[in-house]
Write an enzyme that holds these catalytic residues in place. Structure first.
Site: not given
Ligand code: MRU
Length: 349
Positions: A90, A248-249, A238, A47-48
């Site tokens: 994703r 982002n998260k 992201d 991930r990332g």
């Protein structure tokens, strides 16, 4: 060199460090089928945003190798289908689509060559992308480390280290370069609910780098800022729209609002491969919604009544006016972003 790598290519296999099992176990998955790469991306074994891009390219390379046809036209069609399948893994990190576009371009640009030659090119391209990603992260880190000063107490959210990239990291890479330049500072690590990328991964990486950190629950950032105990916040991204709005998260937007309220600089560090120049602003960024169970069940333990409704948005979008600067491999973009991002893009061409 990192003492570990998020992903690598080894004798026509993909090896990736299973991030679901960190920090308890350091286990590398040994992957030979592109469908397993899709599963690894979907379940966050890797991930990332930049790491997802490299994984997608390597998955496409595995798929390309396995195709049985020798007919060049049919090969192109089937390779495109594989890329489409990987693209569905994703939705938010644009690096995934960026990497697949690049792989498709290689296949198309050499469509006249024998299939074996195209396969070789695709395998090489995926490896080049891994290497390039680390180089880009190092450049970005050098551009950003001037913002970090001795004594700073830096807050970060999610995981943006070597694990989230092809090596070195984005926001964490900036901190790493500052540390390597001899600056001494400390890091507040948001635990990053629900999947705990901060608690499980960022602490693990900072520990290996010898950078002092303290883990905090996400909800503690406000109190720490109000006490004057945070000097700067830095996160990854992201997907960044043409106007600088940055996904982002989940929880990042809250950190940015808090930072503005308390007069604390808030920086985003991301390579140009994370920019989506086709969308004018953040309202066009698709935000992934994941299963509610990721919130209601923590590492196998139910923390809510069975069946409790839960909304699990994996990302949020921070509006550009809350961002002090966007650190890239081509320098730091400052507001107004519509023009500074255009200039960075030109510098990259
Ligand atoms: O759901 P994840 O763990 O893939 O989310 C990752 C993040 O939000 C990171 O902050 C982002 O990709 C930047 S990583 C260099």
């Amino acid at each position: 060199m990192d003492p570990y790598c998020s992903i690598c290519w080894d004798a026509n296999r993909v090896k990736l460090l299973d991030q679901r099992r960190l920090p308890g176990e350091e286990i590398y998955l040994d992957i030979t089928d592109y469908r397993e790469v899709i599963e690894a991306i979907r379940t966050l074994a890797i991930r990332g945003a930049p790491a997802i891009g490299v994984a997608a390219a390597m998955g496409a390379a595995l798929g390309a190798l396995a195709l049985k046809t020798d007919d060049p036209a049919q090969y192109q069609v089937r390779f495109l289908d594989i890329c489409r399948e990987i693209a569905a893994a994703r939705p938010t990190a644009v690096n995934l689509f960026w990497a697949l576009d690049r792989m498709q371009r290689v296949a198309q640009d050499h469509a006249g060559e024998p299939v074996a030659a195209i396969k070789e090119r695709l395998v090489r391209e995926a490896q080049v992308m891994l290497k390039e990603d680390e180089t880009i992260c190092r450049r970005m880190a050098q551009a950003g480390q001037i913002l970090i000063h001795d004594g700073h107490r830096v807050l970060t959210h999610c995981n943006t280290g070597a694990l989230a990239t092809g090596g070195y990291g984005t926001a964490l890479g900036v901190l790493r370069a500052a540390w390597e330049a001899g600056k001494r500072f400390s890091v507040w690590v948001d635990e990053t609910r629900p999947l705990l990328q901060g608690a499980r991964l960022t602490t693990w990486e900072l520990g290996k780098l010898g950078i002092p950190y303290t883990l905090i629950p996400d909800g503690a950032a406000a109190a720490l800022m109000s006490m004057g105990r945070v000097d700067l916040a830095i996160v990854g991204a992201d997907r960044i729209a043409a106007n600088g709005d940055a996904a982002n998260k989940i929880g990042t937007y809250g950190v940015a609002v808090l930072a503005r309220h308390h007069g604390i600089p808030f920086y985003v560090a991301a390579p140009l491969s994370t920019f989506d120049f086709t969308i004018p602003d953040g309202s066009h960024i698709p935000v992934e919604e994941r299963a509610g169970e990721e919130i209601t069940i923590i590492r196998g333990m139910e923390v809510a009544p069975p069946g409790a409704p839960a909304l699990n948005l994996a990302f949020d979008v921070t509006p550009n006016d809350l961002i002090s600067g966007i650190i890239t491999e081509k320098g730091v973009a400052l507001p107004p972003y519509s023009s500074s991002i255009k200039a960075l893009r030109r510098a990259a061409e």
